[in-house]
Write an enzyme that holds these catalytic residues in place. Structure first.
Site, mmCIF file in Angstrom:
data_model
loop_
_atom_site.group_PDB
_atom_site.id
_atom_site.type_symbol
_atom_site.label_atom_id
_atom_site.label_comp_id
_atom_site.label_asym_id
_atom_site.label_seq_id
_atom_site.Cartn_x
_atom_site.Cartn_y
_atom_site.Cartn_z
ATOM 1 N N GLU A 20 0.835 -1.213 0.000
ATOM 2 C CA GLU A 20 0.000 0.000 0.000
ATOM 3 C C GLU A 20 0.858 1.247 0.000
ATOM 4 O OE1 GLU A 20 -2.131 3.383 2.085
ATOM 5 O OE2 GLU A 20 -0.273 2.345 2.584
ATOM 6 N N SER A 70 -27.437 24.222 -15.544
ATOM 7 C CA SER A 70 -28.836 23.826 -15.322
ATOM 8 C C SER A 70 -29.028 22.327 -15.504
ATOM 9 C CB SER A 70 -29.761 24.600 -16.263
ATOM 10 O OG SER A 70 -29.410 24.382 -17.627
ATOM 11 N N HIS A 76 -15.086 8.467 -10.730
ATOM 12 C CA HIS A 76 -16.243 8.938 -9.960
ATOM 13 C C HIS A 76 -16.488 10.414 -10.278
ATOM 14 C CE1 HIS A 76 -19.160 9.148 -6.728
ATOM 15 N NE2 HIS A 76 -18.946 7.862 -6.460
#
Length: 629
Positions: A332, A518, A578
């Site tokens: 990691e 919008s 994401h």
């Protein structure tokens, strides 16, 4: 340690195994740093942490040298410039002050962006090396200047402590730099690693050995007090001037050995009754040093204790509703390598089954609890806190301590730990720990002094905070794996989206450009409608005890995050998919919301920003479509 971890999980009723990957890493061979003063005298840095009689870990014969993982092999000799925290804005401030950068060596303090981005930015501005140091000004109130003795005699920072760490460009993509987007196996094709690793050498040093370097710049360039940048000036007795100082020359050398080597993730499984619903819980196992008492061993110990708790339940005949998978990640520290490769290998299964990923990295380094998650997990995560006694004061709960520190705001996930690959493949995620607060003993991050002696003497004597964090993670995992309905709060996600939208409008209004948002506003309204629908369906399913409807609701809860990652990766960093949040391109750790839009606006690229309004809206609408009934 990988097999030891798997064995402990097996003893507690988990089906345990090791998953092997063959990853690119590099290791230190030699290094040196010297400052030649204008008068010809020389300061030779030791690049070592002091051996302490009181702390046996610091004298182990196989102690790891101070170095940066994935650092560049090379030499550099030049005048040098103090660059603050090494953000792009810091370099731009230096450019505006007419400080010469090209051909110089950068001296940067930790804090702000991920360390690899400091090195990346230095190279982008034409610099030929980078020195990184920790400043006690970032240590809170427990400092020598405030009368505290340094470790081991007291709780302040030992002046020789050095923060090791990776210099991979984490905000571009994590994982093995040579296998982007696919798992690292023995026969995997290897890609060019240069897009995500430095092209100039770097060295980490202590603040004790940074002082001579900073002091040699006093009176040269612009004094730190006149540089209008956040946290430019630290707590050392120097002016933090930019330099360069004529005739003050640094000579640095960094030699690394490349290796393509096996790493091992330990995996433990309890099968649930609904095997198409899976909870993954993870912590990494590797450390930069022999000790690693806080990072990662506090989290690793909590994971073993969690396995014991579930083993006791299994012994009673209990079985979870959802499959529980424990993971102990390897490598990691180099760049989330073990978790990234594992997700890349098992993504087809994970994307069709995983309800959430729970991450505990540094379980305990102080008394200040921290929590970040995707918004739907916030309510269950904070409610469970109210059931855990926190050791700080009698009758205080974990929630009491956390809310006092956080103003009851759950953090937004950026990057820097193993939730990253899960989040950016559309899996609900949560990261927890208990960190150093401003009045806690100084935690020596990535230093030899992150040791059992430090932890048992200063960090958590009696290990009461370890026990509380273990109770919290275990109880949260129990509810997520066993509750009949996955305990998600979808309206909380709507609230978060509206908050992020307001922040985006504020960012846009702070520029001279205009963007029509919008479509994004309408997508958020569509998500709100779908979230309300699915919550109503959940209430109906519970009221009627309709098992089929409960399954429908659970699968919608499981899957809706996948919509947010369906619009393609962010510009120039396709790993990050994401659309709602991602690590900032110039932070690496800290999150940016609506990143495709926000970062385009910050760059003045309003055409790209408009394109990402459409893509972000598409991701939100797809999540809404999954939820709607």
């Amino acid at each position: 340690m990988a097999q030891w971890t798997a064995d402990r999980w097996s003893e507690n009723g988990f089906q345990a195994r090791l998953d092997e990957y063959v990853a690119y890493l590099n290791y230190p061979v030699s290094h040196s740093l010297a400052l030649t003063y204008p008068n010809g005298s020389v300061f030779q840095a030791t690049l070592q942490e002091a051996v302490l009689v009181e702390d046996e870990t610091t004298s182990y014969p196989n102690s790891i040298p101070t170095f940066n993982g994935y650092s560049f092999t090379g030499n550099a000799t030049a005048e040098y410039v103090y660059v603050g925290r090494g953000q792009v804005a810091d370099f731009e401030a230096l450019v505006s002050l007419n400080v010469p950068l090209k051909g110089k060596i950068a001296l940067a303090k930790y804090g702000g962006p991920f360390r690899g981005l400091k090195v990346k930015n230095a190279a982008l501005y034409g610099m030929i090396g980078c020195i990184l140091f920790t400043d006690p000004g970032d240590d809170g109130n427990i400092t020598e200047a405030n009368g505290y003795a340094p470790y081991p005699e007291g709780p302040a920072r030992n002046p020789s402590s050095v923060q090791r760490g990776s210099v991979q460009f984490l905000s571009t993509y994590p994982g093995d730099p040579t296998t982007p987007g696919y798992p690292s196996k023995q026969d995997s094709p290897r890609a060019d690693k240069s897009p995500v690793v430095p092209s100039i050498p770097s060295l980490p040093i202590s603040y004790a050995e940074a002082i001579p370097l900073l002091r040699a710049l006093d009176g040269s360039g612009t004094p730190g007090s006149q540089v209008n940048r956040t946290k430019w000036v630290g707590a050392l007795n120097v002016t933090y001037s930019t330099g360069p100082a004529p005739g003050a020359v640094l000579s640095m050398s960094n030699v690394m050995r490349d290796a393509t080597t096996p790493i091992w993730d330990a995996v433990g499984i309890i099968n649930g009754t609904s095997q198409d619903e899976v909870l993954v819980i993870g912590n990494h196992r590797d450390a930069w040093i022999v000790g690693g008492a806080a990072d990662p061993n506090s989290g690793s110990a909590i994971m073993v204790e969690l396995s014991k708790a579930f083993g006791k339940l299994l012994a009673t005949g209990w079985k979870p509703r959802r499959t529980i998978v424990l993971c102990s990640w390897d490598a990691e520290e180099y760049g989330l390598v073990g978790s990234t490769e594992w997700v890349e290998e098992y993504i087809d299964w994970l994307s069709t089954s995983t309800i959430a990923y729970l991450n505990i990295d540094v379980g305990v380094s102080g008394k200040s609890p921290s929590l970040s998650s995707t918004p739907e997990l916030g309510t269950i995560a904070t409610n469970i806190m109210k059931k855990i006694i926190w050791p700080t004061m009698p009758n205080e709960t974990l929630y009491d301590a956390w809310s006092a520190e956080s103003d009851c705001e759950v953090g937004i996930l950026g990057s820097g730990s193993d939730y990253t690959s899960f989040l950016h493949n559309g899996i609900s995620s949560l990261d927890m720990g208990s960190d150093q607060g401003p009045d806690d003993p100084v935690y020596h991050y990535h230093s030899n002094y992150d040791s059992y002696h430090w932890m048992s003497t200063y960090g958590d004597p009696g290990f009461q905070y370890h026990a509380a964090m273990g109770q919290y993670l275990s109880l949260l995992a129990y509810h997520l794996s066993t509750d009949e309905i996955i305990p998600y709060d979808l309206p909380a996600y709507t609230t978060a989206l509206r908050s992020y939208y307001d922040e985006l409008l504020s960012t846009i209004n702070g520029t001279s450009g205009t963007i029509d948002t919008s479509e994004l506003s309408a997508a958020i309204s569509q998500f709100e409608n779908s979230a309300n629908q699915v919550m109503a369906l959940m209430n109906h399913a519970v009221a009627t005890n309709d098992a089929a409807l409960k399954t429908v609701v659970n699968h919608k809860f499981r899957d809706f995050q996948r919509g947010f990652t369906s619009a393609g990766g962010l510009p120039d960093r396709e790993f990050y998919k994401h659309v709602v949040n991602a690590p900032g391109i110039d932070t690496g750790y800290a999150p940016t919301t609506f990143p495709g839009i926000t970062e385009a606006v910050a760059a003045g690229n309003f055409q790209r920003a408009a394109e990402w309004v459409a893509k972000t809206s598409l991701g939100i609408r797809r999540a809404a479509d999954i939820l709607k009934t």
